[in-house]
Design a protein around this motif. Sequence first.
Motif, short mmCIF file in Angstrom:
data_model
loop_
_atom_site.label_atom_id
_atom_site.label_comp_id
_atom_site.label_asym_id
_atom_site.label_seq_id
_atom_site.Cartn_x
_atom_site.Cartn_y
_atom_site.Cartn_z
N SER A 1 39.54 27.07 50.94
CA SER A 1 40.64 27.66 49.73
C SER A 1 40.88 26.89 48.45
O SER A 1 41.86 26.48 49.39
N ASN B 1 35.14 35.29 43.73
CA ASN B 1 36.13 36.07 43.24
C ASN B 1 36.95 37.06 42.15
O ASN B 1 38.40 37.72 42.10
N ARG C 1 31.63 38.76 42.76
CA ARG C 1 32.66 39.97 42.53
C ARG C 1 32.14 40.68 41.23
O ARG C 1 31.18 40.31 40.42
N SER D 1 31.26 44.38 46.09
CA SER D 1 32.93 44.53 45.79
C SER D 1 33.72 43.88 46.24
O SER D 1 33.68 42.26 47.50
N GLU D 2 34.86 43.95 45.71
CA GLU D 2 35.86 42.71 45.95
C GLU D 2 36.49 42.47 47.19
O GLU D 2 36.27 41.09 47.30
N ASN D 3 36.09 43.28 48.42
CA ASN D 3 36.32 43.31 49.82
C ASN D 3 35.42 42.44 50.44
O ASN D 3 34.88 42.43 51.49
N ASP D 4 34.36 42.27 49.75
CA ASP D 4 32.78 43.00 50.16
C ASP D 4 32.55 40.62 49.88
O ASP D 4 31.52 40.48 49.96
N PRO E 1 33.33 38.32 52.97
CA PRO E 1 31.77 39.37 53.98
C PRO E 1 30.90 38.74 53.07
O PRO E 1 29.83 37.77 54.75
N LYS E 2 30.23 38.77 52.27
CA LYS E 2 28.53 38.73 51.87
C LYS E 2 28.63 37.37 51.91
O LYS E 2 27.50 36.80 52.09
#
Length: 204
Positions: A18, A75, A95, A155-158, A161-162
């Motif tokens: 990160s 993102n 995103r 999506s932003e939250n995915d 995870p993706k």
Amino acid sequence: MPNQQVTLTREGPLFILSMQNGENRFTTNFINEINAILDEIENIIKHENSERAALITIGEGKVLTFPIPTVAAINGHAFAGGFMLALAHDYRVMRADRGYMCMNEIEIPYSPHPGMAAIIRIKMTPKTYRDCMIQAHRFTGPDALDQGLVDIIASENDVLPKAKELALKWSKRASAGAIYGNLKEEMYVEAINYLEIKNWKPKL
């Protein structure tokens, strides 16, 4: 292992890098921190003799020939150096509803190093390369997917995870060891050769 600008966490076979550098400007110190963490990941993989491993890079990363599968989780915006870093990964998740991928050097104006330009060129079609370099086209998530610049939009939250799902899918390729990196060196030999050009200065 926290750093001032870069953080590395691990979830099983996944290494998640990160970038914490605000706008993630590519200073010498920032690049050195990224390279130090990549060296550490390589050492861990060799020490553990890992059969499954993958790297995910996330932020607003010697990646081009890194010897395990790599996934960029985009993102936000990916401009200039951020765009090139994303393209240096094997796979990209972006995103869907916000953010652009763009090379805006024509607007500065400034010519990227031939090695950087080669990374971009080998990752897209001639038409997309034209639009990217001399139009400074801003690719949205759907645009980037349509042009083959990314593999998945979410999506932003995915996004993360993706990216993890994609990284896990291909982490088994790490079992090839150095061969994985060798194959990427052959795929991107043009860019690698251009990246070795030293003391390059743009024509003014």
